[in-house]
Design a protein around this motif. Structure first.
Motif, short mmCIF file in Angstrom:
data_model
loop_
_atom_site.label_atom_id
_atom_site.label_comp_id
_atom_site.label_asym_id
_atom_site.label_seq_id
_atom_site.Cartn_x
_atom_site.Cartn_y
_atom_site.Cartn_z
N UNK A 131 -3.12 2.64 76.77
CA UNK A 131 -3.56 2.92 78.14
C UNK A 131 -4.19 4.30 78.31
N UNK A 132 -4.00 5.19 77.36
CA UNK A 132 -4.63 6.51 77.42
C UNK A 132 -6.01 6.50 76.75
N UNK A 133 -6.42 5.32 76.25
CA UNK A 133 -7.76 5.19 75.68
C UNK A 133 -7.85 5.48 74.20
N UNK A 134 -6.73 5.58 73.51
CA UNK A 134 -6.73 5.80 72.06
C UNK A 134 -6.87 4.46 71.35
N UNK A 135 -7.86 4.38 70.49
CA UNK A 135 -8.06 3.19 69.66
C UNK A 135 -7.24 3.38 68.39
N UNK A 136 -6.28 2.50 68.16
CA UNK A 136 -5.41 2.60 67.00
C UNK A 136 -6.14 2.02 65.79
N UNK A 137 -6.11 2.74 64.69
CA UNK A 137 -6.78 2.32 63.46
C UNK A 137 -5.76 1.87 62.42
N UNK A 138 -6.14 0.93 61.59
CA UNK A 138 -5.26 0.40 60.56
C UNK A 138 -4.76 1.50 59.62
N UNK A 139 -5.63 2.45 59.31
CA UNK A 139 -5.24 3.51 58.38
C UNK A 139 -4.21 4.47 58.96
N UNK A 140 -3.92 4.36 60.24
CA UNK A 140 -2.90 5.20 60.87
C UNK A 140 -1.50 4.59 60.79
N UNK A 151 2.07 6.33 61.92
CA UNK A 151 2.73 5.82 63.12
C UNK A 151 4.18 5.43 62.81
N UNK A 152 4.38 4.74 61.72
CA UNK A 152 5.73 4.29 61.37
C UNK A 152 6.61 5.48 60.95
N UNK A 153 6.03 6.48 60.29
CA UNK A 153 6.79 7.69 59.94
C UNK A 153 7.22 8.43 61.19
N UNK A 154 6.32 8.55 62.18
CA UNK A 154 6.67 9.20 63.44
C UNK A 154 7.78 8.45 64.16
N UNK A 155 7.71 7.14 64.12
CA UNK A 155 8.77 6.33 64.76
C UNK A 155 10.11 6.59 64.08
N UNK A 156 10.10 6.64 62.76
CA UNK A 156 11.33 6.92 62.02
C UNK A 156 11.89 8.29 62.38
N UNK A 157 11.02 9.31 62.44
CA UNK A 157 11.47 10.65 62.81
C UNK A 157 12.08 10.67 64.22
N UNK A 158 11.43 9.97 65.17
CA UNK A 158 11.97 9.89 66.54
C UNK A 158 13.35 9.27 66.54
N UNK A 197 1.15 -2.35 67.71
CA UNK A 197 -0.22 -1.96 67.35
C UNK A 197 -0.44 -2.01 65.85
N UNK A 198 0.52 -1.52 65.08
CA UNK A 198 0.41 -1.54 63.62
C UNK A 198 0.28 -2.97 63.11
N UNK A 199 1.12 -3.86 63.61
CA UNK A 199 1.06 -5.27 63.18
C UNK A 199 -0.28 -5.91 63.54
N UNK A 200 -0.80 -5.58 64.71
CA UNK A 200 -2.05 -6.18 65.16
C UNK A 200 -3.26 -5.67 64.39
N UNK A 201 -3.30 -4.38 64.11
CA UNK A 201 -4.46 -3.85 63.38
C UNK A 201 -4.55 -4.45 61.99
N UNK A 202 -3.42 -4.80 61.41
CA UNK A 202 -3.42 -5.45 60.10
C UNK A 202 -4.04 -6.85 60.17
N UNK A 203 -4.13 -7.41 61.37
CA UNK A 203 -4.73 -8.74 61.58
C UNK A 203 -6.19 -8.64 62.02
N UNK A 204 -6.74 -7.44 62.03
CA UNK A 204 -8.14 -7.27 62.44
C UNK A 204 -8.33 -7.28 63.94
#
Length: 156
Positions: free
Chosen positions: A95-104, A108-115, A82-89
């Motif tokens: 599937x839960x209906x959350x629209x991922x935004x580029x500014x997130x 997102x990557x910090x949360x992944x690192x923590x996990x 999702x992060x890579x795609x939002x950077x491409x516009x």
């Protein structure tokens, strides 16, 4: 009135909203493109547009990244993709209906690192909450709103 030809791509290896997605897209005369690995092959495709790829840990992600264009919509649970795609516009919808935004992207990557760090130490991580009918409804509504946005005259 400008009407972009927008494609809807689906990371279909583990997509729980395939029927909702097909139903909403059919209202807009769009055939979603389901991308999955061969180990998710099914005989009853019901006229849906499926592409099956050799099994590989990132084969679906790479296929989508290489074929998607600006303003397309991608449905995925993979936040790194999702992060890579939002950077491409590209519009990215979970599937839960959350629209991922580029500014997130940073969060997102910090949360992944923590996990990943927690998994190394504790060897377990609490999984996602159960998928509900409310999640399905939210997904359908958000997708419908995105597709509706595509049909409005420019400047609205």
């Amino acid at each position: 009135m400008q009407n972009l030809k927008r494609d809807v791509w689906v990371d279909a290896d583990s997509c729980p909203v395939q029927s909702e997605l097909t139903a909403v897209c059919s209202d807009f005369k769009i055939q979603p493109k389901f991308i999955a690995t061969v180990n998710h092959f099914k005989n009853e495709l019901n006229g849906e547009n499926w592409t099956f790829l050799d099994h590989g840990s990132q084969s679906v992600d790479l296929y989508i990244l290489n074929h998607v264009k600006t303003a397309d919509i991608v449905v995925t649970q993979d936040y790194s993709l999702a992060v890579l795609l939002t950077l491409q516009g590209v519009y990215v919808l979970t599937p839960r209906g959350k629209l991922i935004k580029e500014e997130e992207a940073s969060d997102i990557m910090n949360q992944k690192h923590l996990r990943q760090q927690t998994m190394k130490r504790k060897k377990k991580w609490k999984g996602p909450k159960a998928f509900t009918n409310n999640d399905r409804d939210t997904f359908s509504k958000t997708l419908q709103d995105l597709l509706q946005k595509n049909e409005e005259p420019e400047g609205m």
